[in-house]
Design a protein around this motif. Structure first.
Motif, PDB file in Angstrom:
ATOM      1  N   TYR A 112       0.946  -1.240   0.214  1.00 31.18           N
ATOM      2  CA  TYR A 112       0.102  -0.097  -0.030  1.00 31.18           C
ATOM      3  C   TYR A 112       0.889   1.261   0.078  1.00 31.18           C
ATOM      4  CZ  TYR A 112      -3.911  -3.244   1.399  1.00 31.18           C
ATOM      5  OH  TYR A 112      -4.588  -4.058   1.570  1.00 31.18           O
ATOM      6  N   GLY A 113       2.261   1.031   0.309  1.00 32.35           N
ATOM      7  CA  GLY A 113       2.876   2.414   0.210  1.00 32.35           C
ATOM      8  C   GLY A 113       2.819   3.115   1.125  1.00 32.35           C
ATOM      9  N   ASP A 114       2.649   4.425   0.921  1.00 29.33           N
ATOM     10  CA  ASP A 114       2.594   5.644   2.104  1.00 29.33           C
ATOM     11  C   ASP A 114       1.050   5.724   2.451  1.00 29.33           C
ATOM     12  OD1 ASP A 114       1.657   6.855  -0.037  1.00 29.33           O
ATOM     13  OD2 ASP A 114       2.779   8.568   0.001  1.00 29.33           O
ATOM     14  N   ALA A 115       0.272   4.865   1.863  1.00 28.27           N
ATOM     15  CA  ALA A 115      -1.313   5.049   2.309  1.00 28.27           C
ATOM     16  C   ALA A 115      -1.481   4.582   3.675  1.00 28.27           C
ATOM     17  CB  ALA A 115      -2.079   4.199   1.484  1.00 28.27           C
ATOM     18  N   VAL A 116      -0.598   3.459   4.079  1.00 21.55           N
ATOM     19  CA  VAL A 116      -0.705   2.866   5.437  1.00 21.55           C
ATOM     20  C   VAL A 116       0.476   3.333   6.530  1.00 21.55           C
ATOM     21  CG1 VAL A 116      -1.144   0.665   6.681  1.00 21.55           C
ATOM     22  CG2 VAL A 116      -2.191   1.264   4.625  1.00 21.55           C
ATOM     23  N   VAL A 117       0.035   3.828   7.727  1.00 21.74           N
ATOM     24  CA  VAL A 117       1.272   3.886   8.730  1.00 21.74           C
ATOM     25  C   VAL A 117       1.012   2.801   9.871  1.00 21.74           C
ATOM     26  CG1 VAL A 117       2.471   5.299  10.259  1.00 21.74           C
ATOM     27  CG2 VAL A 117       1.721   6.186   8.052  1.00 21.74           C
ATOM     28  N   VAL A 118       1.792   1.954  10.315  1.00 19.15           N
ATOM     29  CA  VAL A 118       1.664   0.997  11.219  1.00 19.15           C
ATOM     30  C   VAL A 118       1.779   1.810  12.585  1.00 19.15           C
ATOM     31  CG1 VAL A 118       2.259  -1.277  12.442  1.00 19.15           C
ATOM     32  CG2 VAL A 118       2.152  -1.046   9.940  1.00 19.15           C
ATOM     33  N   LEU A 119       0.711   1.948  13.382  1.00 21.98           N
ATOM     34  CA  LEU A 119       0.771   2.464  14.795  1.00 21.98           C
ATOM     35  C   LEU A 119       1.258   1.344  15.863  1.00 21.98           C
ATOM     36  CD1 LEU A 119      -2.149   4.929  14.467  1.00 21.98           C
ATOM     37  CD2 LEU A 119       0.190   5.506  13.928  1.00 21.98           C
ATOM     38  N   ASP A 120       0.842   0.295  15.882  1.00 25.51           N
ATOM     39  CA  ASP A 120       0.817  -0.886  16.821  1.00 25.51           C
ATOM     40  C   ASP A 120       0.589  -2.131  16.087  1.00 25.51           C
ATOM     41  OD1 ASP A 120       1.457  -1.198  19.730  1.00 25.51           O
ATOM     42  OD2 ASP A 120      -0.573  -2.563  19.342  1.00 25.51           O
ATOM     43  N   PRO A 121       1.140  -3.218  16.483  1.00 27.96           N
ATOM     44  CA  PRO A 121       2.215  -3.426  17.363  1.00 27.96           C
ATOM     45  C   PRO A 121       3.628  -3.038  16.670  1.00 27.96           C
ATOM     46  CG  PRO A 121       1.750  -5.492  16.511  1.00 27.96           C
ATOM     47  CD  PRO A 121       0.800  -4.561  16.089  1.00 27.96           C
ATOM     48  N   PRO A 122       4.637  -2.554  17.556  1.00 23.53           N
ATOM     49  CA  PRO A 122       6.092  -2.277  16.938  1.00 23.53           C
ATOM     50  C   PRO A 122       6.548  -3.408  16.050  1.00 23.53           C
ATOM     51  CG  PRO A 122       5.740  -1.706  19.352  1.00 23.53           C
ATOM     52  CD  PRO A 122       4.589  -2.629  19.116  1.00 23.53           C
ATOM     53  N   SER A 123       6.369  -4.809  16.507  1.00 26.22           N
ATOM     54  CA  SER A 123       6.946  -5.961  15.764  1.00 26.22           C
ATOM     55  C   SER A 123       6.467  -5.786  14.096  1.00 26.22           C
ATOM     56  CB  SER A 123       6.472  -7.031  16.269  1.00 26.22           C
ATOM     57  OG  SER A 123       5.098  -7.379  16.389  1.00 26.22           O
TER      58      SER A 123
END
Length: 344
Positions: free
Chosen positions: A307-318
């Protein structure tokens, strides 16, 4: 001289004859009319052949009956009890037929599709509700085709024969030839997977059949390697075992990552308060917070990278670390990637 009829064909001919006889068939009638018994060179050879075939049919559960003539006790004949031999009428409920349809839909490979389609057609013909498969429409998982690789690999696993193929690695995009001792074929999470020992690396690796390019070639003779010890095979399969379900928290741009959004669930009770983290403020600007269930960090990471920059993972850190690792690897395709038991 015509070639001798194979034993399996002779057995089938005998079954057909004994099922369709109006009363019974004597040995003489069997020898004269059932194809395959004329190959017996002598009376004794015929006797042995016929007795062996009768025993084989009975071991297979086919009810071959011995019928004695009422007026002549020594006049013995044979027939198959049609009532015992007949398959009981199929009375499948809508749910049962739906489950069978869902199982058959797992086998989407071209080499198996024709057989499963014919089987389902016959089941629908005898089912009480031909449209009952609608009950599971949209729920059936599908295993992507293994292409032309699956047939040779099935043979190689069974014969313990080394294989060679060209493979495109998922994490680096590197294309190179692999020489592998195939241990096991698995259907996992929408695709076929080969687990075996990579001879060049002298280590266990796994390969997705969808990434095999060209044909799979068999190398050397069957029985070329010993099966792996149980603990080594278990370790190789461990990355592909099911894990407890967890929930990832994502920041998603509007109208993007539709497949991830479709799996979204309500925020779990233990979900982190991402709004209280000042570092997340920039990521949350003009984005939606979406909670997505998953089982394996790397599996979700592979999807999210697409998805490229459309998604940012906030949690979990792993999962966030796994995504960053894939992005860094993709930016340095000329470097060899070290670690991990899969070439995924």
């Amino acid at each position: 001289m015509p070639p001798a009829i194979p034993p399996a064909e002779r057995l089938l001919n005998l079954v057909i004859a004994l099922v369709n006889t109006s009363g019974r068939m004597t040995k003489e009638q069997v020898r004269a009319s059932v194809a395959g018994y004329q190959d017996a060179p002598s009376d004794d050879a015929f006797e042995r052949m016929f007795e062996r075939d009768k025993d084989t049919l009975r071991e297979l559960g086919i009810p071959v009956l011995t019928v004695t003539d009422a007026g002549h006790g020594d006049d013995i004949g044979y027939r198959i009890d049609a009532e015992q031999y007949a398959l009981a009428p199929l009375d499948l409920t809508a749910g049962e037929l739906g489950v069978l349809a869902m199982a058959a839909q797992l086998w989407q490979d071209q080499s198996l599709r024709a057989d499963t389609s014919r089987a389902l057609t016959k089941l629908r013909a005898v089912g009480a509700a031909p449209q009952s498969t609608d009950l599971v429409a949209g729920l059936a998982p599908r295993v992507r085709s293994g292409g032309g690789a699956i047939g040779p690999l099935l043979d190689a696993v069974q014969a313990r024969q080394v294989v060679r193929f060209v493979y495109r690695a998922a994490n680096t995009g590197e294309v190179r030839e692999r020489t592998v001792e195939p241990w096991k074929l698995l259907a996992r999470r929408g695709g076929w997977l080969l687990v075996g020992r990579d001879r060049e690396r002298d280590a266990a690796r796994s390969y997705r059949l969808s990434r095999v390019e060209g044909t799979v070639r068999l190398v050397g003779a069957p029985g070329a390697f010993e099966p792996p010890p149980a603990e080594e095979l278990a370790a190789a399969l461990h990355p592909w075992e099911e894990r407890p379900e967890r929930v990832a928290t994502l920041a998603v741009l509007p109208e993007r990552a539709g497949a991830a959004r479709a799996r979204a669930v309500p925020a779990p009770a233990d979900a982190p308060d991402v709004w209280s983290d000042p570092r997340a403020a920039a990521a949350l600007a003009q984005r939606d917070v979406v909670h997505v269930p998953f089982r394996l960090d790397w599996e979700l990471a592979e999807e999210l990278v697409g998805y490229g920059d459309a998604v940012v993972v906030l949690d979990p850190p792993s999962v966030r670390h796994a995504v960053l690792h894939l992005l860094r690897t993709a930016s340095t395709l000329d470097r060899a990637t070290v670690g991990g038991g899969t070439d995924g």
